[in-house]
Design a protein around this motif. Structure first.
Motif, PDB file in Angstrom:
ATOM      1  N   TYR A 277      22.355 -11.237  -4.783  1.00 31.29           N
ATOM      2  CA  TYR A 277      20.959 -10.955  -4.415  1.00 31.29           C
ATOM      3  C   TYR A 277      20.448  -9.678  -5.072  1.00 31.29           C
ATOM      4  N   LYS A 278      21.337  -8.694  -5.231  1.00 31.13           N
ATOM      5  CA  LYS A 278      20.921  -7.370  -5.728  1.00 31.13           C
ATOM      6  C   LYS A 278      20.978  -7.249  -7.240  1.00 31.13           C
ATOM      7  N   GLU A 279      21.435  -8.272  -7.919  1.00 25.18           N
ATOM      8  CA  GLU A 279      21.632  -8.177  -9.361  1.00 25.18           C
ATOM      9  C   GLU A 279      20.317  -8.294 -10.127  1.00 25.18           C
ATOM     10  N   SER A 280      20.167  -7.456 -11.138  1.00 26.95           N
ATOM     11  CA  SER A 280      19.088  -7.623 -12.106  1.00 26.95           C
ATOM     12  C   SER A 280      19.681  -8.255 -13.356  1.00 26.95           C
ATOM     13  N   TYR A 281      19.080  -9.331 -13.814  1.00 27.08           N
ATOM     14  CA  TYR A 281      19.611 -10.055 -14.957  1.00 27.08           C
ATOM     15  C   TYR A 281      18.905  -9.669 -16.255  1.00 27.08           C
ATOM     16  N   THR A 282      18.271  -8.507 -16.241  1.00 28.27           N
ATOM     17  CA  THR A 282      17.550  -8.044 -17.425  1.00 28.27           C
ATOM     18  C   THR A 282      18.049  -6.663 -17.841  1.00 28.27           C
ATOM     19  N   GLY A 283      17.798  -6.342 -19.101  1.00 24.75           N
ATOM     20  CA  GLY A 283      18.031  -5.003 -19.610  1.00 24.75           C
ATOM     21  C   GLY A 283      16.744  -4.193 -19.565  1.00 24.75           C
ATOM     22  N   ASN A 284      16.561  -3.339 -20.564  1.00 25.97           N
ATOM     23  CA  ASN A 284      15.412  -2.444 -20.575  1.00 25.97           C
ATOM     24  C   ASN A 284      14.257  -2.990 -21.414  1.00 25.97           C
ATOM     25  N   ASN A 285      13.083  -2.471 -21.117  1.00 27.27           N
ATOM     26  CA  ASN A 285      11.881  -2.654 -21.950  1.00 27.27           C
ATOM     27  C   ASN A 285      11.332  -4.070 -21.976  1.00 27.27           C
ATOM     28  N   LEU A 286      11.580  -4.852 -20.940  1.00 30.89           N
ATOM     29  CA  LEU A 286      10.954  -6.174 -20.852  1.00 30.89           C
ATOM     30  C   LEU A 286       9.664  -6.052 -20.035  1.00 30.89           C
ATOM     31  N   TYR A 287       8.804  -5.175 -20.491  1.00 30.86           N
ATOM     32  CA  TYR A 287       7.578  -4.871 -19.748  1.00 30.86           C
ATOM     33  C   TYR A 287       6.426  -5.768 -20.171  1.00 30.86           C
ATOM     34  N   THR A 288       5.523  -5.992 -19.219  1.00 31.02           N
ATOM     35  CA  THR A 288       4.186  -6.479 -19.533  1.00 31.02           C
ATOM     36  C   THR A 288       3.214  -5.336 -19.306  1.00 31.02           C
ATOM     37  N   THR A 289       2.372  -5.127 -20.288  1.00 33.26           N
ATOM     38  CA  THR A 289       1.288  -4.148 -20.155  1.00 33.26           C
ATOM     39  C   THR A 289       0.014  -4.913 -19.850  1.00 33.26           C
ATOM     40  N   ALA A 290      -0.664  -4.511 -18.785  1.00 32.79           N
ATOM     41  CA  ALA A 290      -1.847  -5.251 -18.354  1.00 32.79           C
ATOM     42  C   ALA A 290      -2.913  -4.293 -17.853  1.00 32.79           C
ATOM     43  N   ARG A 291      -4.151  -4.734 -17.963  1.00 32.40           N
ATOM     44  CA  ARG A 291      -5.253  -3.946 -17.405  1.00 32.40           C
ATOM     45  C   ARG A 291      -6.346  -4.880 -16.898  1.00 32.40           C
ATOM     46  N   VAL A 292      -7.040  -4.397 -15.901  1.00 29.87           N
ATOM     47  CA  VAL A 292      -8.165  -5.112 -15.304  1.00 29.87           C
ATOM     48  C   VAL A 292      -9.346  -4.158 -15.243  1.00 29.87           C
ATOM     49  N   ASN A 293     -10.511  -4.615 -15.678  1.00 31.52           N
ATOM     50  CA  ASN A 293     -11.749  -3.842 -15.596  1.00 31.52           C
ATOM     51  C   ASN A 293     -12.800  -4.657 -14.859  1.00 31.52           C
ATOM     52  N   ASN A 294     -13.258  -4.151 -13.725  1.00 35.98           N
ATOM     53  CA  ASN A 294     -14.298  -4.814 -12.938  1.00 35.98           C
ATOM     54  C   ASN A 294     -15.480  -3.861 -12.768  1.00 35.98           C
ATOM     55  N   ILE A 295     -16.672  -4.364 -13.055  1.00 38.00           N
ATOM     56  CA  ILE A 295     -17.902  -3.591 -12.851  1.00 38.00           C
ATOM     57  C   ILE A 295     -18.805  -4.379 -11.911  1.00 38.00           C
ATOM     58  N   PHE A 296     -19.302  -3.693 -10.894  1.00 37.99           N
ATOM     59  CA  PHE A 296     -20.120  -4.342  -9.877  1.00 37.99           C
ATOM     60  C   PHE A 296     -21.409  -3.543  -9.691  1.00 37.99           C
ATOM     61  N   GLY A 297     -22.563  -4.216  -9.829  1.00 33.34           N
ATOM     62  CA  GLY A 297     -23.854  -3.587  -9.594  1.00 33.34           C
ATOM     63  C   GLY A 297     -24.638  -4.350  -8.547  1.00 33.34           C
ATOM     64  N   GLN A 298     -25.383  -3.623  -7.722  1.00 35.69           N
ATOM     65  CA  GLN A 298     -26.111  -4.255  -6.633  1.00 35.69           C
ATOM     66  C   GLN A 298     -27.435  -3.524  -6.386  1.00 35.69           C
ATOM     67  N   ILE A 299     -28.473  -4.319  -6.137  1.00 32.43           N
ATOM     68  CA  ILE A 299     -29.767  -3.778  -5.717  1.00 32.43           C
ATOM     69  C   ILE A 299     -30.126  -4.419  -4.385  1.00 32.43           C
ATOM     70  N   ASN A 300     -30.239  -3.605  -3.355  1.00 30.32           N
ATOM     71  CA  ASN A 300     -30.639  -4.075  -2.028  1.00 30.32           C
ATOM     72  C   ASN A 300     -32.070  -3.629  -1.746  1.00 30.32           C
ATOM     73  N   TYR A 301     -32.903  -4.594  -1.361  1.00 33.29           N
ATOM     74  CA  TYR A 301     -34.303  -4.265  -1.098  1.00 33.29           C
ATOM     75  C   TYR A 301     -34.742  -4.901   0.214  1.00 33.29           C
ATOM     76  N   LYS A 302     -35.273  -4.082   1.098  1.00 35.45           N
ATOM     77  CA  LYS A 302     -35.791  -4.561   2.376  1.00 35.45           C
ATOM     78  C   LYS A 302     -37.265  -4.889   2.206  1.00 35.45           C
ATOM     79  N   ILE A 303     -37.561  -6.174   2.092  1.00 39.11           N
ATOM     80  CA  ILE A 303     -38.931  -6.605   1.849  1.00 39.11           C
ATOM     81  C   ILE A 303     -39.804  -6.295   3.066  1.00 39.11           C
ATOM     82  N   ASN A 304     -39.299  -6.618   4.248  1.00 34.83           N
ATOM     83  CA  ASN A 304     -39.945  -6.233   5.509  1.00 34.83           C
ATOM     84  C   ASN A 304     -38.871  -6.253   6.596  1.00 34.83           C
ATOM     85  N   ASP A 305     -39.256  -6.172   7.833  1.00 36.67           N
ATOM     86  CA  ASP A 305     -38.285  -6.110   8.928  1.00 36.67           C
ATOM     87  C   ASP A 305     -37.496  -7.402   9.085  1.00 36.67           C
TER      88      ASP A 305
END
Length: 718
Positions: A277-305
């Motif tokens: 269970y505790k064994e790692s079957y890999t050596g070094n440098n088997l990395y994945t490099t990843a990035r996520v970019n999220n941009i969120f814009g919002q305009i809230n307008y109260k037209i009336n009550d």
């Protein structure tokens, strides 16, 4: 274990000293606990403000207070507090399909929503900017469409927002397996009139695993947000999320079957036979490099009550490059040894992109005699672009390697893997190049004819315009497919604001595209796959809002699923039929309670019975039949120990059939935490899996999970 005992002893000493030198100066902690732990009212998941007691759907939520008290730093770990949710697969970080997967009500789901908009995160999701997680149970296609609404439910992460005073918190965290983390949350008004507000949450984590303590996996989160309150009626919000990951993936074992394992049909017996269970079957440098970019814009307008407008724009991009090792186990009849085969499927500059524009109008009118009508009406445009690039080894890196003798597995590393990819004929490539534009219009209405009775009706029309492209190994021509998604619900408050009975009909669908109809290779456009849920139950909000409970029974039927016939074309395309039917039914009980002063409980139990009606068998991606979760927390609110708190919790799962004839064993995982919260600082600690349970999760796979680990936190507030 010695290090664990020393860490706990040191923490206890610090806590005793801290409670003598400072006190928590807050007069309304009771109210804070009730609002953050017990209340589940939402302004987001139904796209309108609804109290839990008047909502015909079942909503679970986890607040930032719960995450803080339990020393939880990722969304994956936060899932332990959601009744009926089972984590199956940790994020692989691969662009397009790399996010973590869970099971809800017998169906796979993932975290694809942020503030109600499509924002997939393919890396591990840091919880640094999470205000609350909301899980809306059942098929929710009416409000969210076919692209993100799993038939079992949706997961919506609500982010922290700027506020009008200067405040902040910086934290240092350390723990087992070379885990260390720094994080900060800083809020500040930018202008003197406090109309322009800024907040930034950021974190950096470096960690190993219980199998490979020196792996140095790194995770960075940077999530600033800006709010401009132009007037009492007009507000602008802008948020950015960036997640950077450099990590070796979780150890996934595929192709598990008694026929290749000398009759063994479960992971517990395979461990007894020698799989470490505790064994790692890999050596070094088997990395994945990843990035996520999220941009969120919002305009809230109260037209009336009575009328409000919300205009939302969202852009989400994922990128990945690097190795993605995976494994299989088999029994060698000649050597009488169980052996591990090692594979890889890398991404090479893989990308995915989601652009969304959504306009919502909310109407809220009150009439005489308690009559009220609330409506959300909106339209949505979603553009999906996939540019996924995969390369894989046609043969195992090393055909077999002994799994039981403590061998050195360091030869499976970045250098040797690169050499294996250069061997002629040893590499396969497949790409996904696909664009889809989705156009939707929807309406949902909550009508209250008399106080305590709520009637819900809604519908969505969605058109999916697939532009054509390469999908894995097959060129796919364009198609356009449209569908309606209705919903209905009723809630009657037998005791106003305290006890209600509810029922709902929920619907969702998805487009499966083309399928191969015969061995000659003819194709046809499949009909939309559809899921229909009927659900009923009770909700309580008792003892001045201190006990919130929901019990429900659901029945979800899916039709028009694509199924393989067992036949193949000459080019090895699977011949399919769209006659597949699945039924998933079950019962859920969830309780959030503030029983006595300072003592709160979160818990639940869920039973799911899923069946493929064509075979009579439980689908392999349905998870465990039985799930339970609980967490009990006590915090001293008075006296010399004021600010000191403790908690204990855990999760259980019954046996999980992941391949049809191979099982992951049932498990019980227990966690504990302690904290001391003062005006200027906070000290916390947790011990996860303190019984050192060997347990496995999996999505047609077996994935060993973290052993006992200890984490300590020091936070300074300003």
């Amino acid at each position: 274990m010695k290090k664990t005992s020393i860490s706990i002893a040191l923490l206890a000493g610090i806590l005793i000293y801290a409670q003598k030198t400072d006190t928590l100066k807050s007069s309304n902690i009771d109210e804070v606990i009730i609002n953050s732990v017990i209340k589940k009212d939402s302004d987001y998941s139904n796209k309108m403000p609804l109290k839990t007691i008047e909502d015909p759907q079942v909503l679970s939520s986890v607040s930032k207070t719960v995450l803080q008290n339990q020393s939880i730093f990722t969304v994956d770990d936060a899932y332990r507090n959601v009744t009926g949710l089972q984590k199956m697969w940790t994020a692989t970080s691969r662009a397009g399909d790399g996010g973590s997967f869970v099971v809800l009500r017998g169906f796979s789901s993932n975290n694809s929503l942020r503030n109600g908009l499509v924002s997939p995160v393919t890396t591990t999701i840091d919880a640094i900017n999470i205000e609350k997680l909301e899980v809306l149970k059942g098929p929710s296609g009416t409000l969210y469409g076919s692209n993100v609404a799993s038939y079992g439910g949706i997961i919506n992460r609500i982010t922290k927002k700027p506020f009008q005073s200067f405040a902040g918190e910086a934290s240092l965290i350390g723990g087992s397996y070379n885990f260390y983390r720094v994080q900060a949350d800083v809020n500040a008004p930018i202008t003197k009139d406090k109309k322009l507000l800024f907040r930034v949450n950021t974190a950096y984590t470096n960690t190993g695993t219980f199998q490979k303590t020196n792996s140095k996996n790194t995770y960075t989160a940077f999530t600033p947000s800006l709010t401009y309150n132009a007037s009492d009626k007009l507000q602008f919000n802008l948020e950015y999320e960036r997640y950077d990951t450099r990590a070796i993936g979780e150890q996934f074992f595929f192709y598990l079957s008694p026929t290749t394992l000398n009759g063994i049909n479960n992971m517990r017996d395979l461990e007894k036979a020698g799989l470490n269970y505790k064994e790692s079957y890999t050596g070094n440098n088997l990395y994945t490099t990843a990035r996520v970019n999220n941009i969120f814009g919002q305009i809230n307008y109260k037209i009336n009550d009575h009328i409000k407008s919300s205009t939302n724009i969202n852009n989400s991009k994922s990128y990945s490059d690097g190795a993605s090792p995976y494994f299989s186990v088999n029994y060698n009849n000649a050597s009488h040894l169980y052996r591990v085969s090692r594979f890889d499927q890398s991404t090479r500059g893989s990308k995915s992109s989601y652009f969304q524009v959504q306009q919502n109008f909310n109407f809220d009118y009150n009439f005489a005699n308690g009559m009220r009508n609330r409506t959300v009406a909106g339209f949505d445009f979603l553009q999906t672009q996939l540019r996924q690039r995969y390369v894989y080894l046609n043969n195992p890196f090393e055909l077999v390697s002994p799994a039981v003798r403590g061998d050195n597995y360091s030869n499976f590393n970045g250098t040797t893997l690169a050499a294996a990819y250069n061997i002629p004929g040893n590499t396969g490539i497949y790409n996904v190049d696909a664009d889809t534009n989705t156009y939707s219009g929807y309406i949902s209405n909550v009508f209250t004819p008399v106080a305590g009775l709520n009637l819900v009706l809604g519908a969505r029309y969605e058109s999916n315009d697939f532009k054509g492209g390469s999908v894995f190994f097959q060129e796919t021509k364009p198609y356009n497919q449209s569908a309606f998604s209705p919903k209905a619900g009723i809630v009657y408050e037998i005791v106003k604001d305290k006890f209600s009975v509810f029922g709902n009909y929920q619907n969702s669908f998805k487009s499966n595209g083309y399928y191969t109809t015969n061995v000659a290779g003819n194709i046809a456009l499949s009909d939309p796959e559809r899921a229909n849920q009927f659900e009923g139950g009770f909700k309580t909000n008792l003892i001045n809002g201190k006990v919130n409970a929901t019990v429900s029974y659901y029945d979800i039927k899916v039709k028009n699923s694509l199924q393989g016939t067992g036949q193949f074309t000459s080019s090895f395309q699977s011949v399919q039929t769209q006659a597949g039917k699945i039924e998933s039914k079950g019962v859920e009980l969830e309780v959030n309670a503030y029983l006595v002063k300072g003592f709160s409980v979160i818990g639940g139990i869920a039973y799911n019975d899923s069946k493929d009606l064509s075979t009579g068998l439980r689908p392999v991606n349905s998870g465990s039949k039985w799930l339970t979760n609980f967490n009990a927390s006590y915090q001293f609110l008075d006296g010399s120990l004021k600010g000191l708190g403790f908690g204990v919790g855990g999760n259980t799962a019954s046996e999980n059939n992941v391949t049809g004839d191979f099982f992951l064993p049932k498990f019980v995982v227990l966690n504990a935490n302690a904290f001391y919260d003062s005006k200027k600082f906070r000290i916390g600690a947790k011990v996860d899996n303190f019984t050192n349970e060997h347990y496995w999760t999996g999505f047609t796979t077996a994935n060993p999970q973290q052993l006992i680990n200890v984490t300590g936190t020091f936070a300074y507030k300003f």
